[in-house]
Design a protein around this motif. Sequence first.
Motif, PDB file in Angstrom:
ATOM      1  N   TYR A 190      40.551 -83.400-103.973  1.00  0.00           N
ATOM      2  CA  TYR A 190      40.948 -83.954-105.264  1.00  0.00           C
ATOM      3  C   TYR A 190      40.515 -83.090-106.442  1.00  0.00           C
ATOM      4  N   GLY A 191      39.502 -82.276-106.213  1.00  0.00           N
ATOM      5  CA  GLY A 191      39.019 -81.475-107.340  1.00  0.00           C
ATOM      6  C   GLY A 191      38.040 -80.444-106.857  1.00  0.00           C
ATOM      7  N   ILE A 192      37.179 -80.042-107.764  1.00  0.00           N
ATOM      8  CA  ILE A 192      36.204 -78.993-107.461  1.00  0.00           C
ATOM      9  C   ILE A 192      34.857 -79.655-107.259  1.00  0.00           C
ATOM     10  N   ARG A 193      34.316 -79.446-106.083  1.00  0.00           N
ATOM     11  CA  ARG A 193      33.007 -80.008-105.789  1.00  0.00           C
ATOM     12  C   ARG A 193      32.111 -78.908-105.267  1.00  0.00           C
ATOM     13  N   LYS A 220      31.904 -85.294-117.208  1.00  0.00           N
ATOM     14  CA  LYS A 220      32.296 -83.922-116.837  1.00  0.00           C
ATOM     15  C   LYS A 220      32.395 -83.791-115.325  1.00  0.00           C
ATOM     16  N   THR A 256      35.756 -82.950-113.157  1.00  0.00           N
ATOM     17  CA  THR A 256      35.816 -81.761-112.293  1.00  0.00           C
ATOM     18  C   THR A 256      36.161 -82.153-110.861  1.00  0.00           C
ATOM     19  N   GLU A 257      35.576 -83.242-110.423  1.00  0.00           N
ATOM     20  CA  GLU A 257      35.788 -83.634-109.027  1.00  0.00           C
ATOM     21  C   GLU A 257      37.194 -84.166-108.774  1.00  0.00           C
ATOM     22  N   ASN A 258      37.886 -84.526-109.814  1.00  0.00           N
ATOM     23  CA  ASN A 258      39.247 -85.045-109.653  1.00  0.00           C
ATOM     24  C   ASN A 258      40.265 -84.200-110.404  1.00  0.00           C
ATOM     25  N   LEU A 259      39.933 -82.952-110.588  1.00  0.00           N
ATOM     26  CA  LEU A 259      40.757 -82.076-111.434  1.00  0.00           C
ATOM     27  C   LEU A 259      42.178 -81.939-110.900  1.00  0.00           C
ATOM     28  N   LEU A 262      29.960 -85.160-124.997  1.00  0.00           N
ATOM     29  CA  LEU A 262      30.403 -85.337-123.614  1.00  0.00           C
ATOM     30  C   LEU A 262      29.201 -85.650-122.742  1.00  0.00           C
ATOM     31  N   LYS A 292      27.486 -85.730-118.948  1.00  0.00           N
ATOM     32  CA  LYS A 292      27.619 -84.926-117.743  1.00  0.00           C
ATOM     33  C   LYS A 292      28.300 -85.723-116.636  1.00  0.00           C
ATOM     34  N   ALA A 293      28.115 -87.049-116.682  1.00  0.00           N
ATOM     35  CA  ALA A 293      28.780 -87.873-115.678  1.00  0.00           C
ATOM     36  C   ALA A 293      30.289 -87.751-115.801  1.00  0.00           C
ATOM     37  N   TYR A 328      23.664 -88.056-120.624  1.00  0.00           N
ATOM     38  CA  TYR A 328      23.141 -87.482-121.850  1.00  0.00           C
ATOM     39  C   TYR A 328      22.653 -88.638-122.696  1.00  0.00           C
ATOM     40  N   GLU A 351      23.316 -81.583-126.270  1.00  0.00           N
ATOM     41  CA  GLU A 351      23.276 -82.654-125.298  1.00  0.00           C
ATOM     42  C   GLU A 351      21.865 -82.865-124.847  1.00  0.00           C
ATOM     43  N   THR A 374      23.201 -88.984-110.909  1.00  0.00           N
ATOM     44  CA  THR A 374      24.007 -89.310-112.065  1.00  0.00           C
ATOM     45  C   THR A 374      23.280 -88.782-113.271  1.00  0.00           C
ATOM     46  N   GLN A 375      23.949 -88.030-114.033  1.00  0.00           N
ATOM     47  CA  GLN A 375      23.287 -87.398-115.154  1.00  0.00           C
ATOM     48  C   GLN A 375      23.885 -87.934-116.429  1.00  0.00           C
TER      49      GLN A 375
END
Lengths: 280, 460
Positions: free
Chosen positions: A118-121, B391, B395-398, B386, B388-389, A188, A155, A185-186
Motif C-alpha cells: 500500500y505504501g512505503i514502509r 506523516k 507514507t504507508e498508504n502512499l 504536521l 509524525k503519525a 508532535y 516540531e 506512535t509519534q
Amino acid sequence: MDNADRFGEIIEEDTAHLPELPEECPESIEAIEELSHRSQQEKCTFINVIVLSVVLLACAAYFIATTSSKGYGDEGNKFSFERLANGKYTAEISKRYYSTIAYPDTIKSLSEKLTFLYGIRDGLPEDDTDKTPDTDPDPSGDVTTVSSDREGHQEKEITTAATGGKEEENKETDEPKEQQSKYETQFYHTTTEETTEEEETEETTTTNNEAPDVAATTTEEQTERTRIVTEESSSQTETAPSSSEPEPSSSQKESSSQPEDDSSSQPEDDSSSQTDHEAE
Amino acid sequence: MVYSELLFFLGVMPVSVMLSFLDRSAEYKNLILIITSAAFVSWGKPMWCLLMFASVIPEYLIGLGIGRTRINSRPAARLLLGLDLVMNLGIFFLLANNALFPEDSFLHLKAAVIPVGAAWYTAKGFSYCFDVYTGRCRCESNIFCLLTYMVSFHFLMAGPVIRYGDAEPAIRKRSVTGRMISDGLDRFIIGLGKSVILAPCFEKIMTAGLDHADRTLAGSWIGMLAFFGQCWFAFTGLCDMARGLGLLSGFDYDQNYRDLSTGDMLGGFVRSANTSFIKLTEDFFKLFCGDNVFFCAVCTLIGCTVAALWYKVSMSFAAVGLALGAVLMIERLIPAKTKKKIPLAVKTVYVFLLGTLILGGLRFTELSGYKDWLLSLFGSGNEYILTKALKAVLTENLFLIIFSFCCVCVPVKKLIGRGVTKIENASAGGYTVMRVGRTLLIGAVLVMCVITLAAQNVNV
C-alpha cells in the motif's frame, strides 16, 4: 477487328481455368473485422468469468471446508424455530464460520505483508518486533520530548515506544529519533508541566516490551502544555522546565524509570511509580 | 449481514446466483431472490426485519388505490400518497434511526436494528406509490412482482433507489448472459476493493489527522479530505457491489453515482453521489414548485435539509443540510448563462473551499469540535504543521492514495482510459493483453480482500 477478336479469344482462353471471384466491398471487410473483434471480446469475457469464478469458488470452498462443528463437541447448532426467530441460530453459524478459519497465523502474516503493497514502509513486521531503538532506551510507556527543526517544520515529537528490558533512565534529548519501532506512535506535542492530578487522570496505553502492537497514546485531558523530561543516568525521576515553557506550575516526570525487572509497561505501574516519586 | 462480509460473498451470494441458474423462468428466479433477500436482511435479526417486509402488503394496496383514483379522483389519490408517505416515514424512524429513542424504550430496537438499509427500503417503497401517482408507471396487480422489487437485497445497502417502472420489465422476464456475469463479477469485486481496502485506508488518515490531541494545519486539511475520501469510497463501493449483484441476477441498474464534477458548481458536485435518491427528491418537490424559479429554489433548500436528515437524523446533519440548501438555493437563482461564463478553475476552487467548509460539519457531532477544526484550518490554535503519525500513515498508504486520486480525478481517469483504449485498438494482441491483465488485477483484488477480511475475523 480481327486482331481485337483474336486478342479477346486469347484472354478468354487464359482465364477460362480460373474460378470466378466475388467482388469485395468495404462493408464486408468492416463486417469481418467487427466479427473478429466480437469473437475476441467474447473469448476475453469467458476467460474473465472463468478466472474470477474459480477464484471466488475456491475461496468459498476453502472457508466452508474449514468450518467444522467438531470443535464444538456434541452440542452442535440445533435448528429450531425459536432459535431462528431470536437470531441465535444464524449468530452461531456466523461465529463458527469466522472462528474456524484455517491457518490463522498465515492469514494474519499475509495480511500484514499485503500492507506493504500500500505504501512505503521500513522493514518487515517480524523485524520490527525484535527491534529496539538504540538511541532511545526509554522505559516502556515513557514519553520523551524532543524538539527539532526538521524539513522546515518546527516540531516537537513525543514518542512512546515499547522497549526491551533495558534499564530505563530518564534523559533529555533534543535530537530527533533516527530509528523508530514500527509500532511506535509519534506525536508532535507541546512541552508543558504536568501536575500529579493530571497525570493520574491520563489514560496512557502502552505496549509491552515483548511485542508492541499498539503504540502509546496521549490523553485527551492534556489541556495544558505538558512536557516530560527525562534525564540520563539517573534512577530518580526529575523534570526540568524547558526553556520554551511559560511558567511551569509543577514538575513531574510522567512514566518514570522503572527497575529492570519491572519492564511491563502498565498504566497502573506508571501511576504507582509516579505516586512513589511524588511521595519522595 | 453486509455485502463486504465473507459469509455473504463467499456463501450467500454464490449460492443464490448458482441456484437462480437452475431454471430460466423469471418466477423461479424471483423466488430465489426473495428467499435470499430474506436470509440476507434477517440474518441475526429475523423477526423485526421480516416485519418490515410485511409493509409490502399496504404498499400493494395503496398502489392499487392510487392507480384507480389518480384520474377520476385526484384528491383521493393525493390522500393515499400522503398515507403511504406517513407509513414509510414511520418505518424509517422506527428501524433506520432507532437511536432517536431512549434505550429503555420499546421503540429503541437497538438489538434488532436492520442493517444499513431501512432508509433505502422506505425510499424505494415511497417511490413506487409516487410513480403510480405521477403516472410514471402503472400500479402492479401481481403482489409477487412487487415483493420481488421491494425486498431484493441488491439495493438495500446503498441504493440505488430504482424506480419500479425501470425494474418491472426485468422482474417479469430476464436472462443472464455471460457478459452480464463478467461485468457483474468485475463490478462487485471492484466495489469490494473500495470498501475493504480504500475506505479503511482513508479512515486511518482521517483518524491521524483529526482525532489527535494536538490539531495541526496539515492534519486538519488532510484529515478532512480523507474523511470525504472514506465516505466516497465506502458509498461508491457499496453502489458498485449492488450493481454487480444486480447484473449477476439479470438486472441492469443505472449507476448510483457519477464522476465528480465542478462544472455545475456545488450543486453538480453534490449531485454526483446518490443520483437516484436526489432524482426522486427533485421529482417529489417538482409537484409543489412547478416551473416557478423562486419556489424551486425554496424547495431546493427544503429538499437538501430533508435529504440530510434522511441520511442521519441528527443536529449536525440538519445544520449541514440547511447550509448546503442555502448555497444551492442561491446557485439556482443564478442564470445558467452566467454560470457558464465562470472559469472552471474558479468553480473548482469555489467548490473545494465551500464544500470542505460545509460538508466538513458532517464529521462532528458537536459545534465546538467543528469550530476548533474550522479555526485550525487557517492555522489558529496550531503550533505545528504536521504530526509524525500523520506523516507515517500517509507514507504507508502512499500508493493507495495515488491510485485513489487516479480513480477520482476525472482528467487523470480520462487520460488513463484513453491510453488503455489506444492499446486495445492498436492490435488484437494488445486488446487481449489489456483484458487479461485487467482480469488478473481484479482477481488479485479479490484475493487481497478475502485475506484482509479473514485476518480481521480470525481468532488467533
